[in-house]
Design a protein around this motif. Sequence first.
Motif, PDB file in Angstrom:
ATOM      1  N   ASN A  12      37.123  -7.188  74.644  1.00 34.09           N
ATOM      2  CA  ASN A  12      36.659  -7.412  73.106  1.00 34.09           C
ATOM      3  C   ASN A  12      37.434  -8.338  72.366  1.00 34.09           C
ATOM      4  O   ASN A  12      38.636  -8.405  72.753  1.00 34.09           O
ATOM      5  N   ARG A  18      24.205  -2.631  76.454  1.00 39.47           N
ATOM      6  CA  ARG A  18      24.845  -2.176  77.452  1.00 39.47           C
ATOM      7  C   ARG A  18      24.493  -2.497  79.010  1.00 39.47           C
ATOM      8  O   ARG A  18      25.114  -2.505  79.851  1.00 39.47           O
ATOM      9  N   SER A  28      37.686 -11.304  69.199  1.00 37.73           N
ATOM     10  CA  SER A  28      37.295 -11.889  67.774  1.00 37.73           C
ATOM     11  C   SER A  28      38.281 -12.949  67.567  1.00 37.73           C
ATOM     12  O   SER A  28      39.366 -13.116  68.172  1.00 37.73           O
ATOM     13  N   ARG A  83      28.055  -7.652  74.832  1.00 41.50           N
ATOM     14  CA  ARG A  83      27.204  -6.983  73.753  1.00 41.50           C
ATOM     15  C   ARG A  83      27.774  -7.243  72.391  1.00 41.50           C
ATOM     16  O   ARG A  83      29.067  -7.324  72.365  1.00 41.50           O
ATOM     17  N   TRP A 104      41.961 -12.342  68.658  1.00 39.90           N
ATOM     18  CA  TRP A 104      42.315 -10.935  68.983  1.00 39.90           C
ATOM     19  C   TRP A 104      41.763 -10.424  70.000  1.00 39.90           C
ATOM     20  O   TRP A 104      40.384 -10.772  70.222  1.00 39.90           O
ATOM     21  N   GLU A 145      39.469  -2.674  77.543  1.00 36.72           N
ATOM     22  CA  GLU A 145      39.121  -1.409  77.996  1.00 36.72           C
ATOM     23  C   GLU A 145      39.448  -1.212  79.347  1.00 36.72           C
ATOM     24  O   GLU A 145      38.585  -1.526  80.115  1.00 36.72           O
ATOM     25  N   GLY A 155      40.609  -6.711  72.421  1.00 39.60           N
ATOM     26  CA  GLY A 155      40.774  -5.173  72.839  1.00 39.60           C
ATOM     27  C   GLY A 155      40.338  -5.072  74.164  1.00 39.60           C
ATOM     28  O   GLY A 155      39.215  -5.604  74.546  1.00 39.60           O
ATOM     29  N   GLN A 189      42.391   2.137  76.589  1.00 34.61           N
ATOM     30  CA  GLN A 189      42.233   0.784  75.622  1.00 34.61           C
ATOM     31  C   GLN A 189      43.554   0.435  75.322  1.00 34.61           C
ATOM     32  O   GLN A 189      44.262   1.366  74.408  1.00 34.61           O
ATOM     33  N   GLY A 215      45.168  -2.564  72.275  1.00 28.07           N
ATOM     34  CA  GLY A 215      44.589  -3.607  71.299  1.00 28.07           C
ATOM     35  C   GLY A 215      44.113  -3.042  70.276  1.00 28.07           C
ATOM     36  O   GLY A 215      44.132  -1.746  70.231  1.00 28.07           O
ATOM     37  N   ALA A 216      43.430  -3.576  69.382  1.00 25.27           N
ATOM     38  CA  ALA A 216      43.535  -5.183  69.316  1.00 25.27           C
ATOM     39  C   ALA A 216      44.696  -5.742  68.954  1.00 25.27           C
ATOM     40  O   ALA A 216      45.640  -5.272  68.295  1.00 25.27           O
ATOM     41  N   GLU A 261      31.808  -7.865  72.701  1.00 30.38           N
ATOM     42  CA  GLU A 261      32.349  -7.327  74.177  1.00 30.38           C
ATOM     43  C   GLU A 261      31.750  -8.019  75.309  1.00 30.38           C
ATOM     44  O   GLU A 261      30.891  -7.788  75.513  1.00 30.38           O
ATOM     45  N   GLU A 304      39.405   5.725  81.501  1.00 28.38           N
ATOM     46  CA  GLU A 304      39.765   4.452  80.569  1.00 28.38           C
ATOM     47  C   GLU A 304      40.725   4.689  79.806  1.00 28.38           C
ATOM     48  O   GLU A 304      40.918   5.692  79.097  1.00 28.38           O
ATOM     49  N   TYR A 306      33.351  -8.441  66.436  1.00 25.95           N
ATOM     50  CA  TYR A 306      33.707  -9.124  67.456  1.00 25.95           C
ATOM     51  C   TYR A 306      32.462  -8.900  68.606  1.00 25.95           C
ATOM     52  O   TYR A 306      31.495  -8.259  68.341  1.00 25.95           O
TER      53      TYR A 306
HETATM   54  P1  ADP Z   1      33.086   1.100  73.803  1.00 24.65           P
HETATM   55  O1  ADP Z   1      32.228   1.483  72.812  1.00 24.65           O
HETATM   56  O2  ADP Z   1      32.661  -0.409  74.480  1.00 24.65           O
HETATM   57  O3  ADP Z   1      33.562   1.987  74.923  1.00 24.65           O
HETATM   58  P2  ADP Z   1      35.863   1.118  73.119  1.00 24.65           P
HETATM   59  O4  ADP Z   1      36.256   1.994  71.846  1.00 24.65           O
HETATM   60  O5  ADP Z   1      36.518   1.621  74.310  1.00 24.65           O
HETATM   61  O6  ADP Z   1      34.523   0.517  73.111  1.00 24.65           O
HETATM   62  O7  ADP Z   1      36.742  -0.331  72.755  1.00 24.65           O
HETATM   63  C1  ADP Z   1      36.585  -0.888  71.744  1.00 24.65           C
HETATM   64  C2  ADP Z   1      37.665  -1.877  71.745  1.00 24.65           C
HETATM   65  O8  ADP Z   1      37.412  -2.999  70.891  1.00 24.65           O
HETATM   66  C3  ADP Z   1      39.123  -1.232  71.194  1.00 24.65           C
HETATM   67  O9  ADP Z   1      40.283  -1.570  72.384  1.00 24.65           O
HETATM   68  C4  ADP Z   1      39.298  -2.139  69.914  1.00 24.65           C
HETATM   69  O10 ADP Z   1      40.805  -2.186  69.649  1.00 24.65           O
HETATM   70  C5  ADP Z   1      38.789  -3.285  69.984  1.00 24.65           C
HETATM   71  N1  ADP Z   1      38.488  -4.035  69.003  1.00 24.65           N
HETATM   72  C6  ADP Z   1      38.029  -3.453  67.773  1.00 24.65           C
HETATM   73  N2  ADP Z   1      37.723  -4.533  66.799  1.00 24.65           N
HETATM   74  C7  ADP Z   1      38.110  -5.795  67.265  1.00 24.65           C
HETATM   75  C8  ADP Z   1      38.045  -7.003  66.927  1.00 24.65           C
HETATM   76  N3  ADP Z   1      37.801  -7.549  65.550  1.00 24.65           N
HETATM   77  N4  ADP Z   1      38.489  -8.066  67.946  1.00 24.65           N
HETATM   78  C9  ADP Z   1      38.908  -7.589  68.916  1.00 24.65           C
HETATM   79  N5  ADP Z   1      38.853  -6.299  69.613  1.00 24.65           N
HETATM   80  C10 ADP Z   1      38.487  -5.428  68.761  1.00 24.65           C
END
Ligand code: ADP
Length: 350
Positions: free
Chosen positions: A247, A305, A249, A310, A117, A121, A119, A197, A199-200, A324, A195, A322
């Motif tokens: 992101n 960060r 996983s 991360r 999966w 940004e 996600g 986002q 996904g996921a 990042e 920004e 997951y």
């Molecule tokens: P940040 O804190 O880095 O700004 P965001 O909230 O902008 O983070 O983005 C986090 C992203 O991670 C989202 O798109 C979310 O869908 C994705 N995400 C959450 N859980 C998972 C997972 N298990 N696998 C992959 N992506 C995930």
Amino acid sequence: MSTDMIKAEYIWVDGTKPTAQVRSKTRIISRAEIRNPPVWGFDGSSTNQAEGSSSDCVLKPVEYFRDPLRCCGLSPNEDDSIMVLCEVLNVDMTPHESNERGALVEVYEKHKDKEPWFGLEQEYTFVDLFGNPIGFDYAVQDEDHEAQPQGPYYCGAGAGRAIGREIVEQHLDACIKAGIKISGINAEVMPGQWEFQVGAADPVTVSDHLWVARYLLERVAERHDICISFDSKPADGDWNGAGCHTNFSTKKMRSSLDACERAAVALGERHKMLIENYGEGIEERLTGEHETCSYEEFKYGVSDRGASIRIPWQVAKEDGGYIEDRRPNANCDPYVVTRLITETVCEMAV
Ligand code: ADP
Ligand code: MN
Ligand code: MN
Ligand code: MN
């Protein structure tokens, strides 16, 4: 127009180097074709995809969305215009060299059982026709009548802090209407930078949806005579660049911190190759300043960060989740980034 006919906007990724651009054109198709739009073509010599002497390229429909920009009230119902995302093929039906999606589909099929999966940004910047960021002209000012330094803008509210919000909201609505898996938006650290986002979702879906979301952003901003830059360092000086934090996983990583760490280590072992494929101009963005880790080093860490990768604090606490990857640029090709990460982690780590 007869109500039996609908508008289909064919969308594809072109061959512009070093950063591909998204293109589209309209075909009127019959309602009966809505679930199966015809294969089509275009002049590849005008999109950096062919020589003039044999210019035909093929558009093979692969994904469909409602077209949110054509729901103008003139049509009898909202579903009668569609967007058709296409792969570009050569006339012998082999994938065109600019077609990165085909290779991703293959890698995803191979590792589907691991349930990758993603996600994404996507950061971007509002710019004028010359490519200059426009946020500085609308930002809250200091005594010298210069835009205030970074600080008030990230997730800010109010004039001078949230610059361009109207476009951002219209884009968000368009994505939701289209059925894009958009999951959030926020104002970014530099004025006029935002920004969203996506996904996921699995790598093919998230990449398809990101390309269409980028397309919709260009189209919505076009109505305001404003351009979008995916440049990774749109302003020199003490201003953040624009990334596409990725992101990631797998099934195993979602329930094991150890698997997340192994994935991070694997992505470190291929650091140099990945950096070369994470978007044009990445060295100017990954300087070690502005919430980045220098492109010359690799490190991962919990909540860090300033790391290349991360691991969110909840993942350490809950023993799984997951990671990042903070390295990809805003101007990266998600088909390439998600393919390389899927391949690297699924082959080497989990
Ligand atoms: P940040 O804190 O880095 O700004 P965001 O909230 O902008 O983070 O983005 C986090 C992203 O991670 C989202 O798109 C979310 O869908 C994705 N995400 C959450 N859980 C998972 C997972 N298990 N696998 C992959 N992506 C995930
Ligand atoms: Mn974010
Ligand atoms: Mn961000
Ligand atoms: Mn992030």
